[in-house]
Design a protein around this motif. Structure first.
Motif, short mmCIF file in Angstrom:
data_model
loop_
_atom_site.label_atom_id
_atom_site.label_comp_id
_atom_site.label_asym_id
_atom_site.label_seq_id
_atom_site.Cartn_x
_atom_site.Cartn_y
_atom_site.Cartn_z
N LEU A 49 0.83 -1.20 0.00
CA LEU A 49 0.00 0.00 0.00
C LEU A 49 0.87 1.25 0.00
O LEU A 49 0.64 2.19 -0.78
N LEU A 81 -5.86 -6.05 -1.05
CA LEU A 81 -6.03 -4.59 -0.91
C LEU A 81 -7.18 -4.10 -1.77
O LEU A 81 -7.96 -3.23 -1.35
N GLY A 105 -7.72 4.02 0.89
CA GLY A 105 -6.37 3.51 1.08
C GLY A 105 -5.43 4.57 1.65
O GLY A 105 -4.61 4.27 2.52
#
Length: 149
Positions: A49, A81, A105
Motif C-alpha cells: 500500500l 487490498l 487507502g
C-alpha cells in the motif's frame, strides 16, 4: 566427529553477523505485524500500500521489485487490498495493469504508518542520533554490496 576448525567455521564472525541481521529483520517484521494487525493489515500489505501510494500507476512487477515480493505473492496482496477498497486496478499500458491507492487507502495508510514508525523509533531509541546515522549508512552500504555481487 567434527574437528574444532569445522566448528569454528560453523560459528564464524561472518555467519554470526548474517544470522544476527536475519534475527533483527525477523523480530522487526513481527513487531510491525503486531502494530498493524488491529487495522487488518500486516507488513506485506502495508508495504505494498505504501509503495503504491509512492508510485501511482505502478505495475505489479514494479511493486513486487520495490517491496521484495515475488510476483505471485504481490498479486495476492494487491487482490486483498483491492477487495478492501484500498487500491484500484485498471488497464493501463497494453496488458499491464496500473495500480492506484484509493481515498480509503490513503486514509488507512495515514492511520497505520505512525504505528509502524513508532515500532522502528522505539527500537532505534537504544542508539544516540549519531550512532543511528552510522548504523543506517552501514546497512545501506551492506545492502548495496550484496546487490553488486
Amino acid at each position: 566427529m567434527p574437528s574444532n576448525s569445522d566448528r569454528d567455521q560453523e560459528r564464524s564472525a561472518e555467519v554470526e553477523f548474517g544470522l544476527t541481521l536475519r534475527r533483527a529483520q525477523h523480530v522487526l517484521a513481527q513487531r510491525l505485524d503486531e502494530a498493524l494487525r488491529p487495522s487488518g493489515l500486516n507488513l506485506g500489505l502495508w508495504a505494498v500500500l505504501r509503495e503504491t501510494a509512492g508510485q501511482p500507476g505502478a505495475s505489479a512487477s514494479e511493486l513486487a521489485r520495490a517491496t521484495f515480493h515475488t510476483p505471485q505473492t504481490l498479486s495476492g496482496l494487491l487482490q486483498r487490498l483491492d477487495d478492501r477498497g484500498l487500491v484500484e486496478r485498471s488497464s493501463g499500458r497494453g496488458r499491464i495493469v496500473d495500480n492506484h491507492v484509493t481515498d480509503e487507502g490513503h486514509r488507512a495508510l495515514a492511520a497505520v504508518t505512525p504505528r509502524a514508525e513508532a515500532v522502528i523509533a522505539d527500537a532505534l531509541a537504544a542508539f544516540d542520533p549519531q550512532d543511528r546515522a552510522v548504523f543506517h549508512r552501514l546497512l545501506t552500504e551492506f545492502a548495496d554490496a550484496l546487490t553488486r555481487q
